[in-house]
Scaffold this motif. Sequence first.
Motif, PDB file in Angstrom:
ATOM      1  N   VAL A 184       3.342  -7.569   8.329  1.00  0.00           N
ATOM      2  CA  VAL A 184       3.606  -7.247   6.915  1.00  0.00           C
ATOM      3  C   VAL A 184       4.746  -6.240   6.799  1.00  0.00           C
ATOM      4  N   LEU A 185       4.703  -5.205   7.650  1.00  0.00           N
ATOM      5  CA  LEU A 185       5.749  -4.186   7.616  1.00  0.00           C
ATOM      6  C   LEU A 185       7.109  -4.788   7.947  1.00  0.00           C
ATOM      7  N   LEU A 187       8.107  -7.882   7.557  1.00  0.00           N
ATOM      8  CA  LEU A 187       8.562  -8.757   6.473  1.00  0.00           C
ATOM      9  C   LEU A 187       9.079  -7.945   5.290  1.00  0.00           C
ATOM     10  N   THR A 188       8.387  -6.848   4.975  1.00  0.00           N
ATOM     11  CA  THR A 188       8.814  -6.036   3.830  1.00  0.00           C
ATOM     12  C   THR A 188      10.107  -5.271   4.124  1.00  0.00           C
ATOM     13  N   ARG A 189      10.386  -5.001   5.381  1.00  0.00           N
ATOM     14  CA  ARG A 189      11.594  -4.253   5.753  1.00  0.00           C
ATOM     15  C   ARG A 189      12.744  -5.171   6.171  1.00  0.00           C
ATOM     16  N   HIS A 191      14.824  -7.089   4.606  1.00  0.00           N
ATOM     17  CA  HIS A 191      16.075  -7.014   3.847  1.00  0.00           C
ATOM     18  C   HIS A 191      16.910  -5.793   4.225  1.00  0.00           C
ATOM     19  N   SER A 194      17.707  -6.204   8.717  1.00  0.00           N
ATOM     20  CA  SER A 194      18.151  -7.451   9.335  1.00  0.00           C
ATOM     21  C   SER A 194      19.493  -7.281  10.029  1.00  0.00           C
ATOM     22  N   GLU A 263      15.391  -7.944  13.463  1.00  0.00           N
ATOM     23  CA  GLU A 263      15.506  -6.572  12.973  1.00  0.00           C
ATOM     24  C   GLU A 263      15.942  -5.579  14.042  1.00  0.00           C
ATOM     25  N   VAL A 285      11.779  -0.229  11.907  1.00  0.00           N
ATOM     26  CA  VAL A 285      10.971  -0.564  10.717  1.00  0.00           C
ATOM     27  C   VAL A 285      10.023   0.567  10.327  1.00  0.00           C
TER      28      VAL A 285
END
Length: 479
Positions: A184-185, A187-189, A191, A194, A263, A285
Amino acid sequence: MKNRLTASSSALPDQPRKMRQVFGLFDLFPLSISSIGPVFSVAATGGVMAADAGWWALPAIAGLAVPFVIASFVFRLLNRHFPNAGASYHWSSRVMGKTVSQYQAWILILAYFFSIPPIAIPAASYTLALVAPSYHPSNVATILVTVFWVIFAAVPLLLGSKPTAHITKAFFILEMVSLLGFAVLGLTRLHATSVGIHFGAVPVGGMLVVAVVAATILDGWEIDSYAAEESAKPRKDPGLSGIIGALLALVFYAILYPLMFAETPMRLLAASTDSDPLALWAQRVLPSAHWVILVPILASTAGGLWLTTYILTRALYSMGRENLIPESFGRLSKRQVPHFATVAVLGLVLVIVSIQLFVASLGNFFSLVLSAAGFFLLAEFFFDILTAITFLTVGHRKLPDVQIQPHQHRWLLAGAIFSATIMGALLVAFFIYGPQAIGAGIDQTLVVLLLAGLIFVVVTMRRVKRIHIFDGNDSELID
């Protein structure tokens, strides 16, 4: 089969007749998943895969995942017909005969024993990094913490099946919660962190080496096969929990590897072959508390340590029970666990780890030998697939105690042939590309170990007089 052995369900003197049948399905599938050790697997192999193949490591893993998932269905079939603590070793003796079985026993021992020291040392390293992040541990400190984890691994194994299952569940829950949290972390970070996707030219050799290395992260779910004699439903649950474990492992890897690669700069990951690529990802992250990644890594590593030992000790128990190796390995304690096999394996692990840490010249040799774990794991699965193909074609006709209708397994037979082809090709390719990825001498090491297996067969040829057929009180077999 002219070298078929006489079957017997008699037990050795001075031991309980059989292990306790206490595992249910909800005991077995945490064992299967924790034995894979998804977090530890990513931490241990992410840097190597990034260095060898970059983004192309992902299709290499996916390519090997297909035959491994097929193998999980093959294992279920063999478990339903031949449940036994020896699993692979026993299946080949029933279907392929004495000679093949004894050679496979050698491969099995190498595959799982070579997998344990590379888990034990990281367990110590992660522990020291967690409790004393600024401390640069000496070899003495590392071996002392390794001794702690080896003893910790021995305790549940020696206490019995249920304690092993309960402790594993606790570590399993921690690892699953951590996996979900980091997914989850990440995916949320995504943007903000990347680094882009750049595949580049296809590194054929690197991808082939990654595929063999991937055998060490795609195995482990087969632990339920070796737990068959401790399962309440030995013909039903073992195999099914393995399929669950294999599929869930793919889900974890399909999330974690792409996020870590997306990432974290690939050059940093490729430079982390001797460190922890997950820590690099965590710094990006979760920069304020990146140390927390060490908790699930440590839980995953510790679980993998005693569960890999579990697999090997059950196999050794089966071999000792039939006198292939010294009978002591086939004896059970009052808690109905193979105590001598457990102590012997973990004791030898400590010897190997000590040599690696304190004897530089021999340490390099053992590091090279232990790096062959992926090759022998892949070889072990290759033999299992060959056993299934033989069983599904001609083997069952020579087994009077087995009834099977081949037409019901046409798709599984086709999948097994496909899997054997892929695995066999990768084993050959490893001899070509292994030296450039692992180091000079790996080919010669593999050849020596493979030839030593032939000596093992010759030496033990007359030791096994009869097969121990497990007499479990499971429900009716249905094809």
